[in-house]
Design a protein around this motif. Structure first.
Motif, mmCIF file in Angstrom:
data_model
loop_
_atom_site.group_PDB
_atom_site.id
_atom_site.type_symbol
_atom_site.label_atom_id
_atom_site.label_comp_id
_atom_site.label_asym_id
_atom_site.label_seq_id
_atom_site.Cartn_x
_atom_site.Cartn_y
_atom_site.Cartn_z
ATOM 1 N N TRP A 292 -1.550 1.304 0.093
ATOM 2 C CA TRP A 292 -3.353 0.640 0.587
ATOM 3 C C TRP A 292 -3.921 1.609 1.545
ATOM 4 O O TRP A 292 -5.386 1.826 1.576
ATOM 5 C CB TRP A 292 -2.357 -0.780 1.451
ATOM 6 C CG TRP A 292 -1.600 -1.641 0.465
ATOM 7 C CD1 TRP A 292 -0.426 -2.159 0.660
ATOM 8 C CD2 TRP A 292 -2.640 -2.298 -0.770
ATOM 9 N NE1 TRP A 292 -0.204 -2.818 -0.763
ATOM 10 C CE2 TRP A 292 -1.249 -2.763 -0.837
ATOM 11 C CE3 TRP A 292 -3.656 -2.270 -1.378
ATOM 12 C CZ2 TRP A 292 -1.359 -3.673 -1.892
ATOM 13 C CZ3 TRP A 292 -3.790 -2.857 -2.192
ATOM 14 C CH2 TRP A 292 -2.527 -3.496 -3.175
ATOM 15 N N THR B 181 -15.941 -3.252 3.275
ATOM 16 C CA THR B 181 -14.739 -4.215 3.495
ATOM 17 C C THR B 181 -15.152 -4.919 5.104
ATOM 18 O O THR B 181 -14.409 -5.942 5.903
ATOM 19 C CB THR B 181 -13.782 -4.461 3.022
ATOM 20 O OG1 THR B 181 -14.126 -3.866 1.860
ATOM 21 C CG2 THR B 181 -12.910 -4.914 2.947
ATOM 22 N N PHE B 182 -14.256 -4.056 6.110
ATOM 23 C CA PHE B 182 -13.671 -4.165 7.840
ATOM 24 C C PHE B 182 -14.510 -3.978 8.402
ATOM 25 O O PHE B 182 -14.375 -4.209 9.780
ATOM 26 C CB PHE B 182 -12.648 -3.097 7.811
ATOM 27 C CG PHE B 182 -11.513 -3.173 6.677
ATOM 28 C CD1 PHE B 182 -10.601 -4.801 6.786
ATOM 29 C CD2 PHE B 182 -11.323 -2.509 5.453
ATOM 30 C CE1 PHE B 182 -9.828 -4.148 5.271
ATOM 31 C CE2 PHE B 182 -10.295 -2.244 4.572
ATOM 32 C CZ PHE B 182 -9.328 -3.661 4.500
ATOM 33 N N ALA C 51 -8.585 -3.721 12.243
ATOM 34 C CA ALA C 51 -8.537 -5.129 11.165
ATOM 35 C C ALA C 51 -8.079 -3.834 9.028
ATOM 36 O O ALA C 51 -6.946 -4.681 9.412
ATOM 37 C CB ALA C 51 -9.747 -5.078 10.499
ATOM 38 N N GLN D 262 -3.820 -4.001 10.166
ATOM 39 C CA GLN D 262 -3.505 -5.289 9.860
ATOM 40 C C GLN D 262 -3.418 -4.941 8.380
ATOM 41 O O GLN D 262 -2.980 -6.637 8.316
ATOM 42 C CB GLN D 262 -4.237 -5.563 10.759
ATOM 43 C CG GLN D 262 -4.219 -6.245 12.313
ATOM 44 C CD GLN D 262 -4.561 -7.327 13.490
ATOM 45 O OE1 GLN D 262 -5.302 -7.786 12.670
ATOM 46 N NE2 GLN D 262 -3.727 -7.242 14.308
ATOM 47 N N SER D 263 -4.709 -5.320 7.925
ATOM 48 C CA SER D 263 -4.718 -5.632 6.660
ATOM 49 C C SER D 263 -3.742 -4.591 5.334
ATOM 50 O O SER D 263 -2.209 -5.385 5.053
ATOM 51 C CB SER D 263 -6.052 -4.947 5.947
ATOM 52 O OG SER D 263 -6.484 -6.502 6.397
ATOM 53 N N LEU E 43 -0.187 -6.303 3.984
ATOM 54 C CA LEU E 43 -0.583 -5.739 2.371
ATOM 55 C C LEU E 43 1.280 -5.020 1.843
ATOM 56 O O LEU E 43 2.020 -5.724 0.557
ATOM 57 C CB LEU E 43 -1.517 -5.003 2.192
ATOM 58 C CG LEU E 43 -2.880 -6.331 1.291
ATOM 59 C CD1 LEU E 43 -3.949 -4.896 1.245
ATOM 60 C CD2 LEU E 43 -2.948 -7.028 0.332
#
Length: 241
Positions: free
Chosen positions: A174, A185-186, A192, A195-196, A200
């Motif tokens: 990831w 995206t972030f 963010a 944390q993503s 995941l």
């Protein structure tokens, strides 16, 4: 060579994964455990949130989890289980009472306040609940002499024990996939992104391991299982003559 000796020798060839699994377990524990036994918060892979009790519980979780991982190898080793049942029982008690139960209970506490966000916290707590549930079910089945059920529940438990390694591997993937999307995206938020990646990794690691484990448990042909049971009975009968 006796029939029993031939069967034992064949087991080594039929279980080529035992050796690599043991090496992976020892290597992972050797890399992870000393970091926490030093009680130095600065080198912890998990930065403690604003709870003074979090880090001591994290150290305990890693310690008990390491015991679970090392004894898990002994639990799934067919040769040891067949030829040294007493060692299997003792290591099983260590796995449950000095590994999974304390490690899982601590995982519930530290997982609930994960510094990686609510999605990761939910995944960690659910994983801990399943880990404890599978292990307790396996223990109860063994005490009731339902050894077929015991085997399946403990295989699921061991799969979750090793899912932490899958977590690390998914984390690397990831990072590679999502880091280039930091500014898109972030929106440039590193928080963010972290944390993503953590969420995941937490969810995909234990769910993928459980899906593969359940697939393996369900796909084993019954005929092959019965032949194995019949062969084992014959071996024991021959050995007792």
């Amino acid at each position: 060579m006796t029939t029993l000796g031939k069967a034992s020798a064949q087991t080594w060839w039929r279980r080529p994964w035992v050796g690599p699994l043991a090496v992976i377990a020892v290597a992972f524990v050797a890399f992870s455990l000393p970091r926490y036994l030093s009680f130095d918060r600065a080198i912890s892979l998990v930065k403690s949130p604003d709870h003074p009790w979090h880090y001591p519980l994290l150290v305990g979780h890693v310690t008990f989890g390491s015991i679970a991982m090392l004894t898990a190898v002994m639990q799934v080793w067919p040769w040891l289980r067949r030829n040294h049942p007493k060692v299997h029982r003792v290591s099983g008690r260590l796995y449950v009472f000095a590994g999974v139960l304390p490690g899982g209970l601590l995982a519930l506490s530290i997982g609930a306040v994960s510094p990686f966000g609510p999605a990761t916290a939910a995944g960690d707590v659910l994983g801990a609940v399943l880990w404890l549930t599978f292990t307790v079910n396996g223990l109860r089945a063994a005490r009731a002499h339902r050894y077929g059920e015991h085997r399946k529940w403990m295989i699921r438990s061991v799969a979750l024990t090793f899912s932490i390694i899958a977590n690390r591997l998914w984390g690397v993937l990831w990072v590679i996939v999502l880091t280039p999307q930091l500014d898109t995206t972030f929106g440039g938020s590193e928080l963010a992104l972290r944390q993503s990646i953590a969420a995941l990794s937490a969810w995909v690691s234990f769910t993928s391991v459980l899906v593969l484990t359940e697939w393996r448990l369900q796909r084993k042909p019954r005929r092959r299982h019965h032949r194995g049971q019949e062969s084992l009975v014959a071996i024991r009968a021959t050995a007792s003559e």
